[in-house]
Design an enzyme around this catalytic site. Sequence first.
Site, PDB file in Angstrom:
ATOM      1  CG  HIS A 345      72.884  39.722  29.970  1.00 38.56           C
ATOM      2  ND1 HIS A 345      72.303  40.046  31.180  1.00 38.56           N
ATOM      3  CD2 HIS A 345      71.850  39.467  29.132  1.00 38.56           C
ATOM      4  CE1 HIS A 345      70.986  39.998  31.068  1.00 38.56           C
ATOM      5  NE2 HIS A 345      70.676  39.650  29.838  1.00 38.56           N
ATOM      6  CD  GLU A 392      70.850  42.615  28.157  1.00 40.68           C
ATOM      7  OE1 GLU A 392      70.156  42.535  27.132  1.00 40.68           O
ATOM      8  OE2 GLU A 392      70.361  42.629  29.306  1.00 40.68           O
ATOM      9  CG  HIS A 505      63.301  42.997  33.005  1.00 40.55           C
ATOM     10  ND1 HIS A 505      63.576  44.129  32.262  1.00 40.55           N
ATOM     11  CD2 HIS A 505      64.144  42.045  32.519  1.00 40.55           C
ATOM     12  CE1 HIS A 505      64.524  43.881  31.377  1.00 40.55           C
ATOM     13  NE2 HIS A 505      64.886  42.611  31.514  1.00 40.55           N
TER      14      HIS A 505
END
Length: 727
Positions: A345, A392, A505
Amino acid sequence: MPHPSSSPSSPRQPLRLARVLLPFGLLLLVSLLVLHGRPPGARSGADPAALFLSLSPGANASIAADLRALTAGPHLAGTPGAAGVTAHVHARFRVAGLRTLTREYAPLLSYRAHASLALLAADRSLLARLSTDEPADPDRRVVRPYHAYSPSGAAVAEAVFVNLCREEDLAALDRLGVSLRGRIAVTVRGCGYRGGVVARAAGKGAVAVLIAGHADGGVERGAVLLGGPGDPLTPGWAAADGAERLGFDHEAVRRRFPTIPSMPVSADTAAAIVRSLGGPALPPEWRAGLGLGLGLEGHAGGVGPGPTLVNFTYQEDRKMATIKDIFAIIKGYQEPDRYVILGNHRDAWTYGAVDPNSGTAALLDVACRLGIMLRSGWTPRRTIILSSWDAEEFGMIGSTEWVEENLGDLQSKAVAYLNVDCAVQGMGLFAGSTPQLDKLLIDVTRQVKDPDVEGKTVHDTWSTMNGGINIERLARTDSDFAPFLHHAGIPCVDLYYGKEFPGYHTALDSYNWMEKHGDPLFLRHLAITEIWGLLALRLADDLVLPFDYQTYASQLQEHTNVLADMVNNSQSVSIINGFINDLSSAATEVQKEAKELKLLDIHDGHDLMRRRLLNDRLMLAERSFLHAEGLQGRTWYKHLLYSPPEDYESELSFFPGIADAISRSGKQSAKQQQAVVRQELWRVTMAIQRAANVLRGEFGAHNKPINFRGEFGAHNKPINFSVSVAP
């Protein structure tokens, strides 16, 4: 008038000439047919694997250049920043000379509209306004921290520190006499899926959850969607334009969303709340986590509740957004209807240097090499599809919608799916796969130079790392292999370098981190690219698919042994053993047949058909482990061996139906427990029998009776299926 050169005997001359030329003509025709029938790779005179590896010099520099371009700015799915990365991937596929396709979907995505936090005194007077930003992103260049699909909500309540919010942590609070009901749970990130953490706190009556970041300044964004991957409004079918969409009040939709709001916060913000708490003292075993996660070394305060209050408000912005999957297709010359699929992704929460664009850069290098090989005269035996997924990070949406839309085609034609998400996040190869691909994966690593140790192969270092080669089973739903394996039953591989990445993240996931710390010379990227490409070439070009179901049978036997040890009555599990032995016998028969077929004429039509039929059996055996109705209460998950368990803390990473039955057994009578576990054992047993029959290419021939009643003990005595816990 006859030609001067003619004579009565002249009609015989063309006949003599024909007799002379006909053998030459036939020889030329046969030569052309043989040449046409040969694999195009053979025409170029090069071994595909050797040709692929010969293109490695300098590739690390081009991978670095691609990664720099891909990470120039944030590119969360559905935002304007996503367009540039989409255009880059599409252009690079086309420059490689590959046929490209795109597919758009319109799923429900979730963004942050507004959030606020404040610390109040018991009389509700303001003590401090707390930041909801990320210290590592002072200029707010990336999307501000939030949890996708967290519902809007507001709460003014006492806070309780719940450590990692595991079942054992909640049990510790119970022993301290501290309740979560009506309170805000403050937890440190680090155990299981964040959506599961929120659901667990909600189950104890919490009104909101704050998940702390790390002391390095990073704050981990992420989705908290429940119940599996994919668009929540189109469960089981693609979110295409004009598709039916369920309403938010539909039960199948409501249970996908958490019932309470949640949000990731910085370590500083969480520490300010924790420092204000009174109540019972922190358990000693929690204090180390406080120091590591929140920078509160030596803090010996309470877990709460109060005496302070937390004022938390979160407003979600849900909207239908357009996402785009991109494909590059190399059509096979002999079996164009058999697909070897590579996927990564490209959407990212922030800059995405690790997650996912280290993998995207590797995918683009694979595309470049395959394009060069095509121009050199090579063509794969089977079709290769390179896939760039979108959205994703919202729950594997791009890949899931495509699999759901093409499910029938994929289940009948897909050979394998090879996934790379975070290609490089540290040192050491880590891999997961379905067991029939283990041997192939290990073999391929013998051909690739180790990126960190001169003169060694990846296999050399992998086999000495952490006590030996350990290939994970893919019973998790955190990357794009999930729809292929858990829903469609397609054999899968997942590859990455480095066990974990502390900047996951967060705004710290940047090209700067990769260049300075993750892979300064981009040689780990190169190793992943080579492993990925060689796996694809073997699966696309081998005469007989390199699947080893003997390994699968051995792995199932290990699973059964573990299950027998965990369940208080191991005799109840032994029924599976006979069918695993049958699968092992079928695998042995297939191996013998494969050896014979590899020696036969590769151009003979009958032999081609025999190989085709054998390859189909090898390809389709994995589908035998699917159950059409899905798992109990979780119907999207079809795989009876390697779907994820419902309980994120389950000790079983296999046989999810049995794991679910065990985790739910505390709410059932002994008789109900027995019936439910017996049914799940039966499902697994039947799936293994189906796989053996598929490998043999025949209907079930044994008609072996399955006497579950006899295996579960005499006199129908209730069986205790609880998990044994060591003292």
